[in-house]
Design a protein around this motif. Structure first.
Motif: not given
Length: 386
Positions: A211-226
């Motif tokens: 859910e935190f990942y999707c929040k960042l994705r909605e904001l278009d701010r996540v480059i990498e997630w591991s």
């Protein structure tokens, strides 16, 4: 995402326990709830040890007693999945949404429909389109749906959770560089013998992190997630944050975060102390350029933050910390998804400016587009001089 083992030995090599015990300690203890918000006569006897301190019900993904329950499937769904994969492999006709879904589940393990909608589809796609796509994937047998049961009744409707079937994992293996998916990333819909269903704790940790990942994705701010990325330390040991995240603030300005998920399970308080000691030891061994700008602590309920903050102050004082909760991430109305905590002010909603819709620095989409929008990528091989 693999199960979150919070023991010292799993995350840091070497005799860390001896070093951790050398840290000066003021004895702390958790705050327990004094009232039970449930009326069921068959509640667990130790429930007060795990409820939020304010006596609220467990959060949607915070029930330590929840057990996995697979939703019924058609008897021939496994055979359907093999037919589906054979046809896709022979014709190489995976759709864009199929590729996106398989990639999402391969990297994030367990997700909700809402998360699929935000990570796989565009904002203009309708709910009906998303539901029909998921229905087709379930019928083809490449994904599996499940929910959970618990002695703690929940008045809210529970979302379905989705993961890859064994054949879905094979399909993802064809599309991604990874050649093997662990068993924990594959789901086979069976009816468990009563008393033998697995607990949902690990899956809940994964889902709320997503859910935190999707929040960042909605904001278009996540480059990498591991997940569980191995970080080598200068002292010859290594450390694995629950999640290591590379975000973008602006052109050539990247910010690195660690996300740590805390769930109310057996020994959670002592495990939390050990975990914070691990983080502090990692910080003392990392150069400044390799340390995250922030450590995000994701807890189940806002009333638990003061206890966690006291532990963080004592056991990992070198970390800059923000807090968030299940409810804060799931709500859609307030862009301030973080909290700060100071003893004088208590728990206060907080924003990180570049992680808000108003921020106009270079986005993740623009960054990725800049990597591929190059004329030399289109040159014929004969034209390439080296």
């Amino acid at each position: 995402m693999v199960a979150q083992d919070m023991s010292i030995e799993h995350f840091v090599e070497g005799n860390i326990e001896e070093q951790a015990k050398a840290v000066p300690q003021n004895r702390l203890s958790p705050t327990y709830a004094t009232t039970v918000p449930y009326k069921s006569p068959s509640l667990p006897r130790d429930i007060l040890q795990y409820l939020p301190p304010n006596g609220n019900p467990f959060s949607l993904f915070g029930d330590p007693y929840a057990l996995l329950y697979y939703l019924p499937v058609e008897y021939n769904v496994i055979r359907n999945s093999n037919y589906w994969l054979r046809g896709k492999e022979e014709d190489n006709n995976f759709t864009a949404n199929e590729i996106a879904l398989l990639t999402f589940l391969a990297n994030h393990r367990v997700v909700t429909r809402s998360q699929i909608q935000r990570a796989v589809f565009s904002s203009s796609d309708s709910d009906t389109k998303v539901k029909e796509f998921i229905r087709k994937c379930l019928k083809s047998g490449i994904i599996v749906a499940f929910k959970w049961v618990s002695p703690c009744e929940n008045e809210k409707l529970l979302p379905h959770l989705y993961g890859l079937s064994p054949v879905g994992a094979k399909a993802a293996g064809l599309l991604l560089p990874r050649t093997h998916f662990p068993r924990s990333y594959q789901f086979l819909p069976i009816k468990y013998v009563p008393g033998n269903a697995p607990k949902m704790t690990d899956y809940f940790s994964t889902v709320i992190a997503n859910e935190f990942y999707c929040k960042l994705r909605e904001l278009d701010r996540v480059i990498e997630w591991s997940s569980q990325e191995k970080i080598d330390l200068s002292n010859g040991r290594y450390f694995r944050p629950h999640y290591a995240i590379k975000t973008i603030k602006d052109k050539q300005d990247f910010k690195y975060l660690w996300l740590e998920v805390i769930r109310p399970v057996k020994n959670w308080y002592s495990d939390c102390i050990e975990r914070f000691q691990q983080i502090q030891l990692a910080f003392t061994s990392l150069s400044d350029e390799l340390k995250p700008e922030l450590v995000i602590l994701l807890v189940d309920d806002v009333s638990r933050i003061p206890d966690i903050a006291d532990l963080a102050e004592q056991y990992m004082p070198d970390s800059r910390i923000r807090y968030t909760t299940d409810e804060r991430l799931i709500q859609k109305n307030d862009p301030a998804i973080f909290y700060t905590y100071f003893e004088a002010q208590g728990v206060t909603p907080s924003k990180i400016k570049f992680l808000t819709p108003e921020w106009d620095g270079m986005s993740a989409s623009e960054y990725h587009e800049s990597l591929y929008n190059r004329e030399d990528l289109l040159l014929d091989d004969a034209d390439y001089d080296y």
